[in-house]
Design an enzyme around this catalytic site. Structure first.
Site, PDB file in Angstrom:
ATOM      1  N   LYS B  23      26.055 -10.395   7.109  1.00  0.00           N
ATOM      2  CA  LYS B  23      27.325 -10.206   7.805  1.00  0.00           C
ATOM      3  C   LYS B  23      28.394 -11.116   7.200  1.00  0.00           C
ATOM      4  CE  LYS B  23      27.412  -9.862  12.404  1.00  0.00           C
ATOM      5  NZ  LYS B  23      28.187  -8.687  12.887  1.00  0.00           N
ATOM      6  N   ARG B  93      28.306 -15.741  15.822  1.00  0.00           N
ATOM      7  CA  ARG B  93      27.261 -14.719  15.647  1.00  0.00           C
ATOM      8  C   ARG B  93      26.267 -15.170  14.593  1.00  0.00           C
ATOM      9  NH1 ARG B  93      31.745 -10.860  16.131  1.00  0.00           N
ATOM     10  NH2 ARG B  93      31.240  -9.308  17.733  1.00  0.00           N
ATOM     11  N   GLY B 102      19.581  -7.104  16.696  1.00  0.00           N
ATOM     12  CA  GLY B 102      19.268  -7.406  18.085  1.00  0.00           C
ATOM     13  C   GLY B 102      18.287  -8.538  18.282  1.00  0.00           C
ATOM     14  N   MET B 104      18.651 -11.786  17.270  1.00  0.00           N
ATOM     15  CA  MET B 104      19.188 -13.128  17.512  1.00  0.00           C
ATOM     16  C   MET B 104      20.461 -13.056  18.358  1.00  0.00           C
ATOM     17  SD  MET B 104      18.220 -15.076  14.037  1.00  0.00           S
ATOM     18  CE  MET B 104      19.175 -13.942  13.096  1.00  0.00           C
ATOM     19  N   ARG B 337      29.588  -1.190   6.705  1.00  0.00           N
ATOM     20  CA  ARG B 337      28.232  -1.153   6.125  1.00  0.00           C
ATOM     21  C   ARG B 337      27.977   0.267   5.636  1.00  0.00           C
ATOM     22  NH1 ARG B 337      25.326  -2.124  11.961  1.00  0.00           N
ATOM     23  NH2 ARG B 337      26.320  -0.381  13.012  1.00  0.00           N
ATOM     24  N   HIS B 455     -10.178  15.459   6.740  1.00  0.00           N
ATOM     25  CA  HIS B 455     -10.187  16.833   6.245  1.00  0.00           C
ATOM     26  C   HIS B 455      -8.969  17.600   6.745  1.00  0.00           C
ATOM     27  CE1 HIS B 455     -11.342  21.137   6.431  1.00  0.00           C
ATOM     28  NE2 HIS B 455     -11.811  20.874   5.237  1.00  0.00           N
ATOM     29  N   SER B 764      -8.413  12.215 -14.397  1.00  0.00           N
ATOM     30  CA  SER B 764      -7.521  12.436 -13.269  1.00  0.00           C
ATOM     31  C   SER B 764      -8.017  11.533 -12.150  1.00  0.00           C
ATOM     32  CB  SER B 764      -7.561  13.902 -12.858  1.00  0.00           C
ATOM     33  OG  SER B 764      -6.734  14.097 -11.738  1.00  0.00           O
ATOM     34  N   CYS B 831      -4.737  13.021  -8.823  1.00  0.00           N
ATOM     35  CA  CYS B 831      -4.724  14.185  -7.948  1.00  0.00           C
ATOM     36  C   CYS B 831      -5.156  13.821  -6.544  1.00  0.00           C
ATOM     37  CB  CYS B 831      -5.597  15.306  -8.515  1.00  0.00           C
ATOM     38  SG  CYS B 831      -7.311  14.832  -8.690  1.00  0.00           S
ATOM     39  N   TYR B 851       1.052  12.404 -15.484  1.00  0.00           N
ATOM     40  CA  TYR B 851       1.534  13.224 -14.370  1.00  0.00           C
ATOM     41  C   TYR B 851       0.917  12.776 -13.056  1.00  0.00           C
ATOM     42  CZ  TYR B 851      -2.968  15.639 -14.483  1.00  0.00           C
ATOM     43  OH  TYR B 851      -4.311  15.918 -14.434  1.00  0.00           O
TER      44      TYR B 851
END
Lengths: 872, 872
Positions: B23, B93, B102, B104, B337, B455, B764, B831, B851
């Protein structure tokens, strides 16, 4: 220089095995140390290799050399091929570098033809003998060199005997055999479209070729594959002049060991037959004489033979197994080799040879096969009784020993049988920790499923109890309490016998003989201890196991499995209450009941161990192993615990796992229920403080956390333990030394052991699990397909038996290297089943472990293997 | 130099986040680019760290610097603390380096005391406002700095409203509030035993201390632990002069996005309220105006604001979320922001920003979170309908999407429902391959057991089908066809809805909205493809899956699982006959039936793939997965196969395994039954030859052998395949190119991959199994204890979701290094399920894989992750 393919026996020596083969090198060696070996020569393995590289025919250069050496042989012996007076006859034998007994071919009496057969008859004065030899030669030559079926000749022989109305070959006389020889030659002509070769040189040529070819006959190829012998070695061919022990009362043949192969006693041991050939001694038709009788019968020959036995023993520095033939009062030595012996004899002979100054202690230690010590440590069946017993089936030789008893199918029935004073055998499809009590009380265990590292096998070996596992030939019907085999049904209460060293199951009860540890054993093991650098501990869960292991020379406990203590019938109730507890409070209350009993367990083990190191593994198996499976048992349990049956069923259902081996066990349990390990570590430390305060030798417990895979889980669990330990120290106002380490059994831990070692003060390799997870093989399921792997030559041996050095061993090496980077003095051990297997012990030594740990009965085996590894 | 603990906003910049917190750095940045930010200063995080290193008190040097900066602030604003005319009021702040929303504390209106409250009344001409601010300040200060319970003040406020007979705070007037302020001060005196501090500097000192202390309040500590934020960072403290939007009709406050956060449209989007404070906009009591209305109401202010939005967008190069306040016709920017946005908007904005020249393509690619693409690819529930639906339970968000349908409990019932035209949800304890047909025909799948790689989860993701797995809050009673939860029972045929992206299960049917791939998506993905270096393939078992994946941009098939083809109802009969066959002949006859159908499968997939690479994995799962479990089904099967029921039961019993994951599967099947792989490889090659001969684009099949752990087993299986392939080539008089490679999924294979690579042309990585075996975690059982691991902070995430880089990733790196030693050009892919998970894709890129392969619906996600990895 031109290639030399042929060496006379005088030119060779025992170190030339690669070139001359084992037999050829030994014949040469004996010749050169002055023993009366029938002269001859050897065609080299190089010649065989060239034969295969070429067009599989003999070549001029080779044949020229053979002829040259044959000529020399004729001159030396004053005999000649095709002589009508005194013909030279030879044997032609294969001889590989590595012995392949019975795999290749032999031809005897080569050189016989229509002329020399008469010469043989003349020189021996025995026509029958000459024609019988000729007949045998034609058949052997036709079979071996020409692949003419033997049966064609056997058939003619049978017919001749029928015609003559006689029963034995020996009842045929010289004339009969002469007729038979002619008929044999006709068969040869018919099959080969040419006459039986009369030229001995031609015979020899074909015979050499046949021996070379026999190197690649199917059974030899398979044998080599099985024994990992390279095809490229080739075989040598030995051509040796024949001698005959069947030339009358002044001839004979025999076999003798230079010492007693059963006891090792330093006294010649052997037999001989007068007027006989080698086969006759083996065939057992006539009863041979004891070798000592030769002293009276032929004193000079006997003395000469004894002299040779001494020469050979001193030369080979080991007990020898010698074959000899006496031909007309002349002694010939035909073969010598290191004699096979029992383990008891091996130890006695090795220690005697050291005392006699023939070998050193190290050599003596290398002479005994560690696994053979099993014979000494377990009772065995009386060999004679065994031979007349009916074999039911063969399973895996899971844990050595011999056991007879009545068949029962569950632990409860075993307990009751034991109360009736009966000896029993526990028969199960597979065992589970619930069966422990039955296993303890039975004589032996038989399972239909599971491999060498199944629950039954592991636990039985730990107890030194006989076990045959994975006996898939039988069908176990636990419900109806029967065993079915192909052709018989065995009911509860019937007797069976198990041989845990062979895996054979017998019907009925068989007498046993107790092993006796001979006097040499202690001396031998003391040398083993001198030379060995790696320590040997034991896996022991009870004071009894621990004491047994100490007797066998264990130097500490490498694995004390706390879960086995949980199965005691007095405790299992609390254990189960702990497991099904719905709240932390309930669980703690059950654990409070367990604390004093666990403390007592440790206290008693510590007392037995008298200050030796004790590694305690915290609870490892999945909780469901402690819970019954059968509806009735669950109902009883629910009742005894005053909980609803359905709640218990639900909890059991919750605990079920698809792959328990990869499930909620080991330190994972301690993440979910830290209070369990806290109770255990409290018991461990409190007991150690008790021991200290009562003035016994102090124990420094090594606390082992199982199944660690990640540094963060180790940290979490270790912090819990430290908190509890410090609480105990405060409460007691006293401290003890201890270490906290981990099992190294999860592949991920192995490759991140640099991290693991930041928190672990020692690693103990759990090679069972490391093998399971590294290969992805469930040890309970793998035997099914591993058999196939071995049948197909994919694996030489199961990785559950000997450590797979290239894979699992590499994981071990990686983790040692990484672990030492973080903690150079980290203590390293192994507590998997492999810790008692000699080749694995050797590997453990080579990678620098501080100790191996194995079941009590394998301690001497591991010690011997460790000493051998030090020497190598 | 003395430590500098305080920076005015003019001294900082956005790059100083570590020192000034997020901030503070942003306020400084805006100040310095000329935006009207209420002036102030920031106390550094270093001061906070020193505070904790010391005795948790403020020290002189720090306080001196604060005073100096306060003085400057007073000068700059022409206001002063405790002024009766124009008092300085500030907000205090917290502001951490990494945002902890939220967590602090904040104190507003600091500086108010009995004097300045009058000054505030005077300068604003609003006594009520002044005393309301004072009242709020006392309460906030007492609560935050002094830990006096808020309820004590609330209580007094309620009492006052009661006495006055009013309902709302706003109905109290200035006088009432003045009375209340006095009562609040009394509470303070009572609690603190001293007067409410009137010295603003004292107030500030206590406030700073309170903010520092709030860094270690329990909720902040837990938040940091959960988000892996180091405790050592500390928080900064921002002291900023107050501005007020509630000072009449010329004041106001608002929030605006510089672009539409839902669609990404480049048009300002926001709301404001006149005469209001920030909370009022959020609270929703008054309906705010659309930002465009400000243009008419305050045209200069509006133009000024629009100018600032451009400045901020250009400065931050992203869509901004801006808070502003108008105080007496003066515009202040309070915060900016990067704005949160939907995925659709994220893509639109990123591509627009590229076109506007604000960012490059690479930056645009980094702006979109790969996982968020899920939102675009699957239908979702209508958000408004969702909010009013009843939540039944929450399970694992196993496969994204939204599904509503009637509940059925087995595949057969789903099939029948589908024939009736009903939409259905398959509910199971857990699924098995037998359920495939039901899974295909259902809208979604709900299971009570199993984790993210169970599965059900794996198959559902492969199909792009919605799935909630491991929903342990429900009890599934398959027999009675009901689901039980805490308080309701759902019967067969009842409607439920599944949100596969959140794991939430709803009662009833919920309307869905279809996703629309916006125009920017294609353009964005084309940039992704430009930048990406790693290929992305798909896991696809059917032509339909393959076509779907091509639509999503797949570049080949990385995993075609042949076993899924076996479950088709037309084929399962032959498959089962193959499995229970008693002889090789019977098995071959069943395989002969399967050959044409498998060949057709491959042929059709090849046709769809048009020359792209296709990797086919040979049969992998244990055979028992193909066999029914229930007695009735077994009876039917036995009948249909004309075999004895008991024989079938025996065979099924034989196939059972203790740990199927480590059992007889993968290439181990091919060692036992080589004929199965031979049939499969014949189908693969014959189909490729058919494709070639029919003139389609040629396919070079990559044949993948699963579960290899040892070079010898690979050799054995590969030889079988080569023999069959060469047979096919001969028969057809034609050839195709192909490769033979292996899954790299067994730890032993990973560490011996130099050997494996002698025979394998590609690896693979099967990271599911590699994770299972490397950790020793059964993926079907682990969710039970892995939850605990994550709850206890031992693991940050499940290794089944993102690749565990230190362990499993290391195994991959080792095997790549070893494999390349033997075969430098070895092709490398993955894979496992991880192939579609962004952080794992990044890892795969970093270790040099060629890949990744993932389920069709994850292809765009993997592509984006791969492009981001290239950029990083």
């Amino acid at each position: 220089m031109e290639n030399k393919y042929v060496y006379s026996f005088k030119e060779g020596k025992k170190e030339m095995k690669d070139l001359l083969g084992g037999k050829g090198a030994n014949l040469a060696e004996m010749t050169n140390i002055g023993l009366p070996v029938p002269p001859g020569f050897t065609i080299t393995t190089s010649a065989c290799i060239e034969f295969y590289e070429g067009n599989k025919d003999l070549w001029e250069n080779l044949l020229d050399q053979v002829k040259t050496y044959l000529k020399k042989l004729e001159e030396e012996l004053g005999k000649s091929f095709s002589s009508e007076e005194n013909p030279l006859l030879v044997s032609v034998r294969s001889g590989a570098v590595i012995s392949m007994p019975g795999m290749m071919d032999t031809i005897l009496n080569l050189g016989l033809n229509d002329i020399s057969v008469e010469g043989l008859a003349k020189s021996t004065g025995n026509e029958r003998f000459a024609y019988d030899s000729y007949r045998r030669f034609i058949q052997m030559f036709s079979d071996v060199a020409m692949e003419i079926p033997k049966v064609r000749f056997d058939h003619l022989l049978e017919k001749m005997k029928e015609e003559k109305g006689v029963e034995l070959d020996t009842e045929l006389d010289g004339k009969d055999l002469k007729v038979l020889v002619n008929k044999y030659k006709e068969v040869y002509l018919e099959e080969m479209k040419e006459e039986f070769p009369q030229d001995p040189m031609k015979q020899l040529e074909l015979a050499i070729k046949a021996v070379f070819k026999s190197w690649s006959n199917p059974r030899a190829v398979i044998y080599r594959k099985l024994h990992n012998i390279p095809d490229s070695l080739g075989t040598a061919v030995n051509v040796q002049s024949m001698v005959y022990g069947n030339m009358g009362e002044t001839s004979g043949t025999g076999v003798a060991f230079t010492r007693n192969p059963a006891t090792g006693e330093n006294k010649i041991f052997g037999e001989y037959l007068i007027n006989a050939q080698g086969e006759d001694v083996v065939a057992g038709i006539r009863t041979p004489n004891h070798i000592s009788e030769l002293k009276d019968m032929m004193p000079e020959i006997y003395d000469e033979f004894i002299k040779y036995t001494h020469i050979l023993e001193e030369h080979y520095k080991d007990m020898q197994d010698i074959e000899f033939t006496i031909e007309n009062k002349k002694l010939y030595i035909l073969q010598t080799r290191n004699g096979k012996r029992t383990t008891q004899a091996a130890i006695k002979i090795a220690t005697d040879l050291v005392k006699e100054g023939l070998i050193g202690k190290e050599e003596a230690i290398l002479r005994v096969n560690p696994n053979d010590l099993n014979q000494l440590l377990h009772p065995n069946f009386d060999q004679k009784k065994l031979e007349s017993s009916q074999v039911i089936a063969k399973g895996l030789a899971a844990s050595p020993g011999a056991a007879s008893g009545k068949v029962y199918f569950n632990a409860q029935d075993i307990v009751e049988a034991s109360q009736r004073g009966e000896k029993s055998i526990l028969v199960r499809l597979e065992t589970s920790p619930e069966d422990i009590e039955g296993m303890v009380l039975s004589e032996g265990i038989l399972t239909a499923r599971g491999g060498m590292t199944s629950h039954a096998a592991v636990v039985a070996r730990g107890m030194g109890k006989c076990c045959v596992a994975g006996c898939s030939e039988i069908r176990v019907d636990e419900e109806n309490k029967i065993i079915r085999t192909q052709d018989l049904t065995i009911k509860e209460g019937d007797y069976i016998s198990l041989d845990g060293s062979t895996g054979i199951v017998y019907l009925g009860e068989i007498e046993k003989v107790q092993p006796s540890l001979s006097g040499s054993f202690g001396e031998f093991m003391s040398w083993v201890d001198e030379i060995r650098t790696m320590k040997v501990r034991t896996n022991a869960d009870t004071p009894k196991d621990a004491a047994q292991a100490l007797e066998f020379g264990a130097e500490g406990i490498g694995l004390c499995r706390t879960e086995h203590m949980f199965f005691d019938s007095e405790r299992i109730g609390s254990v189960r209450r702990m497991i099904v507890a719905n709240s932390l409070r309930e669980r703690k209350s059950a654990l409070d009941e367990l604390l004093p009993v666990q403390r007592k367990d440790f206290y008693e083990i510590y007392k037995v161990m008298e200050g030796r190191p004790v590694t305690v593994r915290l609870l490892d198996p999945p909780l469901h192993e402690f819970i019954p499976n059968k509806e009735e048992d669950i109902k009883n349990l629910a009742e005894s615990m005053s909980i609803e049956y359905q709640d218990l069923v639900d909890r059991i259902e919750e605990l079920k796992e698809f792959n328990p081996m990869l499930g909620h066990r080991g330190c994972r349990l301690a993440v979910t229920y830290p209070e369990i390990y806290r109770m255990q570590v409290r018991a461990i430390i409190e007991a150690a403080i008790d021991i200290k305060e009562e003035g016994f030798e102090e124990i420094y417990p090594e606390i082992m956390i199982p199944l660690v895979g990640h540094i963060e889980e180790l940290k979490y669990v270790k912090n819990q333990l430290l908190e509890e330990i410090n609480l105990v120290f405060e409460e007691r106002g006293n401290k003890v030394n201890y270490m906290i380490g981990t099992m190294l059994e999860v592949p991920r831990a192995a490759i991140t052991s640099d991290e693991i070692a930041t928190e672990a003060e020692f690693f103990s390799f759990g090679t069972n699990d490391l093998t399971q997870m590294g290969f992805g093989y469930s040890r309970d399921d793998a035997s099914k397909f591993l058999d196939e792997y071995m049948n197909k030559g994919i694996f030489k041996e199961s990785p559950f038996e000997a450590i797979d050095r290239k894979g699992i061993g590499k994981l071990m090496e990686i983790s040692i290297e990484l672990g030492k980077k973080t903690r150079p003095d980290i203590k390293l051990g192994i507590c998997g089943e492999h810790g008692g297997e000699p080749s694995s012990v050797e590997f453990c030594h080579s990678i620098g472990l501080d100790y191996v740990s194995c079941s009590p009965f394998r301690v001497p085996i591991a010690k011997l293997a460790a000493a051998q590894a030090s020497i190598k």
